[in-house]
Design a protein around this motif. Structure first.
Motif, mmCIF file in Angstrom:
data_model
loop_
_atom_site.group_PDB
_atom_site.id
_atom_site.type_symbol
_atom_site.label_atom_id
_atom_site.label_comp_id
_atom_site.label_asym_id
_atom_site.label_seq_id
_atom_site.Cartn_x
_atom_site.Cartn_y
_atom_site.Cartn_z
ATOM 1 N N THR A 1 0.813 -1.243 0.000
ATOM 2 C CA THR A 1 0.000 0.000 0.000
ATOM 3 C C THR A 1 0.833 1.274 0.000
ATOM 4 O O THR A 1 0.280 2.351 -0.189
ATOM 5 C CB THR A 1 -0.999 0.060 1.180
ATOM 6 N N HIS A 2 2.156 1.197 0.203
ATOM 7 C CA HIS A 2 2.959 2.423 0.173
ATOM 8 C C HIS A 2 2.952 3.014 -1.239
ATOM 9 O O HIS A 2 2.990 2.293 -2.232
ATOM 10 C CB HIS A 2 4.394 2.141 0.622
ATOM 11 N N LYS A 3 2.945 4.346 -1.292
ATOM 12 C CA LYS A 3 2.791 5.043 -2.566
ATOM 13 C C LYS A 3 4.106 5.652 -3.026
ATOM 14 O O LYS A 3 4.871 6.190 -2.224
ATOM 15 C CB LYS A 3 1.718 6.132 -2.444
ATOM 16 N N TRP A 4 4.330 5.571 -4.362
ATOM 17 C CA TRP A 4 5.554 6.102 -4.974
ATOM 18 C C TRP A 4 5.177 6.949 -6.183
ATOM 19 O O TRP A 4 4.164 6.702 -6.832
ATOM 20 C CB TRP A 4 6.477 4.956 -5.395
ATOM 21 N N ARG A 5 5.999 7.936 -6.456
ATOM 22 C CA ARG A 5 5.725 8.849 -7.582
ATOM 23 C C ARG A 5 6.996 9.017 -8.407
ATOM 24 O O ARG A 5 8.094 9.162 -7.869
ATOM 25 C CB ARG A 5 5.247 10.200 -7.058
ATOM 26 N N ILE A 6 6.823 9.002 -9.727
ATOM 27 C CA ILE A 6 7.946 9.192 -10.660
ATOM 28 C C ILE A 6 7.778 10.534 -11.352
ATOM 29 O O ILE A 6 6.730 10.818 -11.939
ATOM 30 C CB ILE A 6 7.989 8.070 -11.722
ATOM 31 N N ARG A 7 8.812 11.354 -11.271
ATOM 32 C CA ARG A 7 8.806 12.671 -11.915
ATOM 33 C C ARG A 7 9.935 12.758 -12.943
ATOM 34 O O ARG A 7 10.960 12.091 -12.820
ATOM 35 C CB ARG A 7 8.972 13.790 -10.894
ATOM 36 N N GLN A 8 9.721 13.648 -13.914
ATOM 37 C CA GLN A 8 10.759 13.930 -14.918
ATOM 38 C C GLN A 8 10.641 15.399 -15.290
ATOM 39 O O GLN A 8 9.639 15.830 -15.861
ATOM 40 C CB GLN A 8 10.576 13.044 -16.142
ATOM 41 N N GLY A 9 11.671 16.149 -14.913
ATOM 42 C CA GLY A 9 11.648 17.580 -15.206
ATOM 43 C C GLY A 9 10.463 18.296 -14.584
ATOM 44 O O GLY A 9 9.910 19.220 -15.170
ATOM 45 N N GLY A 10 10.023 17.873 -13.417
ATOM 46 C CA GLY A 10 8.902 18.519 -12.749
ATOM 47 C C GLY A 10 7.551 17.918 -13.070
ATOM 48 O O GLY A 10 6.569 18.163 -12.371
ATOM 49 N N SER A 11 7.452 17.134 -14.144
ATOM 50 C CA SER A 11 6.182 16.526 -14.540
ATOM 51 C C SER A 11 6.038 15.145 -13.898
ATOM 52 O O SER A 11 7.001 14.391 -13.789
ATOM 53 C CB SER A 11 6.093 16.389 -16.064
ATOM 54 N N VAL A 12 4.817 14.815 -13.502
ATOM 55 C CA VAL A 12 4.542 13.512 -12.926
ATOM 56 C C VAL A 12 4.313 12.509 -14.057
ATOM 57 O O VAL A 12 3.405 12.666 -14.869
ATOM 58 C CB VAL A 12 3.310 13.552 -11.996
ATOM 59 N N LEU A 13 5.166 11.466 -14.114
ATOM 60 C CA LEU A 13 4.999 10.435 -15.133
ATOM 61 C C LEU A 13 4.129 9.295 -14.640
ATOM 62 O O LEU A 13 3.400 8.679 -15.419
ATOM 63 C CB LEU A 13 6.357 9.862 -15.545
ATOM 64 N N LEU A 14 4.227 8.993 -13.336
ATOM 65 C CA LEU A 14 3.572 7.785 -12.850
ATOM 66 C C LEU A 14 3.367 7.872 -11.348
ATOM 67 O O LEU A 14 4.237 8.350 -10.611
ATOM 68 C CB LEU A 14 4.452 6.563 -13.170
ATOM 69 N N ASN A 15 2.190 7.423 -10.874
ATOM 70 C CA ASN A 15 1.928 7.187 -9.463
ATOM 71 C C ASN A 15 1.751 5.688 -9.281
ATOM 72 O O ASN A 15 0.986 5.058 -10.020
ATOM 73 C CB ASN A 15 0.671 7.927 -8.999
ATOM 74 N N TYR A 16 2.455 5.121 -8.309
ATOM 75 C CA TYR A 16 2.403 3.672 -8.123
ATOM 76 C C TYR A 16 2.188 3.326 -6.651
ATOM 77 O O TYR A 16 2.866 3.851 -5.769
ATOM 78 C CB TYR A 16 3.713 3.025 -8.594
ATOM 79 N N ALA A 17 1.200 2.460 -6.379
ATOM 80 C CA ALA A 17 0.946 1.959 -5.036
ATOM 81 C C ALA A 17 1.399 0.506 -4.975
ATOM 82 O O ALA A 17 0.938 -0.331 -5.760
ATOM 83 C CB ALA A 17 -0.531 2.084 -4.683
ATOM 84 N N ALA A 18 2.312 0.194 -4.082
ATOM 85 C CA ALA A 18 2.818 -1.165 -3.967
ATOM 86 C C ALA A 18 1.701 -2.114 -3.537
ATOM 87 O O ALA A 18 0.828 -1.756 -2.752
ATOM 88 C CB ALA A 18 3.965 -1.214 -2.960
ATOM 89 N N ASN A 19 1.736 -3.338 -4.085
ATOM 90 C CA ASN A 19 0.761 -4.357 -3.692
ATOM 91 C C ASN A 19 1.436 -5.386 -2.784
ATOM 92 O O ASN A 19 2.547 -5.151 -2.296
ATOM 93 C CB ASN A 19 0.137 -5.011 -4.928
ATOM 94 N N ASN A 20 0.776 -6.526 -2.568
ATOM 95 C CA ASN A 20 1.263 -7.489 -1.588
ATOM 96 C C ASN A 20 2.158 -8.567 -2.194
ATOM 97 O O ASN A 20 2.470 -9.552 -1.535
ATOM 98 C CB ASN A 20 0.080 -8.152 -0.852
ATOM 99 N N TYR A 21 2.576 -8.394 -3.453
ATOM 100 C CA TYR A 21 3.513 -9.339 -4.046
ATOM 101 C C TYR A 21 4.917 -9.069 -3.511
ATOM 102 O O TYR A 21 5.341 -7.913 -3.375
ATOM 103 C CB TYR A 21 3.510 -9.231 -5.563
#
Length: 481
Positions: free
Chosen positions: A453-473
């Motif tokens: 359930t922890h959340k991660w965000r990927i940015r590039q040059g200030g823009s958000v490319l991806l939001n990712y929530a970890a699952n139980n795998y």
């Protein structure tokens, strides 16, 4: 008479002195060998952490460095470290055994080196570190880096002893100099950027770089906005003028031209055609596909796992308004999968098309019914035969095996950067604030330990490319495009 007698006495004395000295000389040579060898054997029997004894034995051996008596012929073969010596002396033997003990007791003898050697090592190493930020197609910067490193090839200062181990490509060097370090790093750069070294004439290389750089400016996402669709159209327009170029592309890059078909001796025109085809497949979501049924749109999106021929796959199906798309978020192929599109087969089944592993094509027919989600797979390497994968498990399904799930919620997520430029990885803390964790260069991967359930965000040059929530795998993979 007295003079004659005196001469005889002198001659006899010289005879005995000469031949007696030869016997003494031979005997002392064998004795000296045994003395040196016994000291060395005592040194090798010393605990590797007993630095004071190690240094004592090395000091004793150093006392024999000036001896010029020849090592006994039947022992000469043993003087070969770090280099073999012909007709070795006892001094050579002592140097050999000292070098062996120094190699054994590195932790005791390591020194930071002189200020000059440390300064030069850091300069070369920092210069070499620049290659992490160089695009694989930017040969101008690669050649500049190689030239800068080559300027240090004639430096004779020793590499600091605690860094000597790092001079090992393509061969390990004993007691390396800064020049050896520079040659090592040049060879590493040349190995990583083979396409830029002896890779065709200057103009073909320049044109290849231009086409590739234009291609890399296009957005790479599963779901594209109207603006991003227009951007891809603009990139295709920039590539079209190269469709008439007959220059051959550099040999090191010929394998990259595979769309719509693999070419032998491809030209820049073939390269442009390949990249245009890739962009058209990427932008397939910009063109209206057959209307998906509400049943499919509601039941298929999710994350699914399946095994095929011993390989494990994790397929993610996305819903984009009234369309579907898919991606392999975990797979066991060295090449990033290329998604080619989706089509409706029946009211409850869709077909996703991918390219895996270079020229390996895969089509997945995924359907939902009362038994759950099942799939069939087509593979280009096996003709048109269809393999039934059976029911494939979803993250929300009880079909997930316990061995795949984390017991305590701790998991590992591997982020792979396929965007063509560096990205930044942030953790979103419990107050919703971004905490920067890592700068990930293009083409590289980074594994992060986190929790379900922890959340991660990927940015590039200030823009958000991806939001990712970890699952139980336990193990998860995120391909950043």
């Amino acid at each position: 008479m007295n003079r004659i007698l005196l001469k005889c006495i002198v001659l006899v004395s010289c005879f005995y002195l000469y031949f007696g000295s030869q016997s003494i000389y031979a005997q002392s040579s064998a004795q000296l060998y045994n003395q040196v060898q016994n000291i060395y054997i005592s040194g090798t029997s010393t605990n590797s952490s007993n630095c004071s004894q190690a240094k004592s034995y090395i000091a004793k051996l150093a006392g024999y460095k000036g001896y010029r008596q020849a090592v006994p012929a039947n022992k000469a073969y043993s003087v070969n470290f770090p280099n073999k010596v012909n007709n070795p002396t006892i001094g050579d033997l002592a140097k050999d055994r000292i070098a062996r003990l120094e190699s054994r007791f590195k932790s005791c003898l390591t020194t930071a080196g002189s200020p000059r050697s440390v300064e030069l090592y850091n300069k070369v190493q920092n210069m070499y570190g620049r290659y992490y930020n160089i695009s694989s197609s930017d040969c101008n910067r690669v050649n500049t880096l190689i030239n800068d490193l080559s300027a240090y090839k004639n430096y004779t200062e020793r590499v600091p002893a605690d860094k000597a181990y790092s001079v090992s490509f393509k061969r390990r060097v004993t007691n390396p100099t800064i020049g050896d370090l520079a040659e090592d790093r040049v060879a590493r750069v040349q190995s990583r950027f083979k396409n830029c070294v002896n890779s065709g004439n200057y103009f073909s290389q320049q044109r290849y770089n231009t086409v590739q750089n234009i291609y890399l400016t296009a957005p790479r996402k599963q779901s594209l906005t109207t603006a991003e669709c227009n951007s891809i159209t603009g990139v295709i327009s920039k590539l079209e003028p190269y469709l008439s170029s007959k220059d051959l592309i550099p040999n090191k890059w010929t394998y990259t031209v595979i769309y719509p078909n693999k070419k032998v001796n491809p030209t820049i025109a073939d390269l442009a055609r390949d990249r245009i085809q890739r962009l058209k497949m990427l932008s397939s979501s910009c063109v209206r596909s057959p209307q998906m049924s509400n049943y499919v749109l509601s039941n298929l999106p999710g994350i699914y796992n399946y095994n095929h021929k011993g390989r494990k796959f994790q397929l993610t199906i996305y819903r984009n308004n009234n369309d579907l798309s898919a991606a392999y978020t975990k797979h066991e192929y060295s090449y990033p999968p290329v998604y080619e599109g989706v089509e409706l087969i029946t009211s409850n089944m869709v077909r996703f098309k991918f390219v895996l592993g270079g020229t390996y094509r895969v089509e997945l027919e995924v359907a939902h019914n009362s038994m759950g989600v099942s799939a069939y797979i087509y593979e280009s390497w096996e003709g048109t035969s269809k393999t039934n994968l059976g029911v494939i498990s979803s993250n929300g399904s009880t079909n997930i095996t316990s061995s795949d799930q984390s017991v305590d919620g701790s998991v590992k997520v591997t982020f792979t950067n396929s965007t063509g430029a560096a990205v930044q990885i942030y953790w979103i803390n419990f107050q919703g604030v971004e905490v920067k964790y890592y700068d990930l260069p293009s083409g590289r991967s980074y594994t992060q330990s986190t929790y379900n359930t922890h959340k991660w965000r990927i940015r590039q040059g200030g823009s958000v490319l991806l939001n990712y929530a970890a699952n139980n795998y336990k193990s998860q993979a995120v391909n950043i495009r």
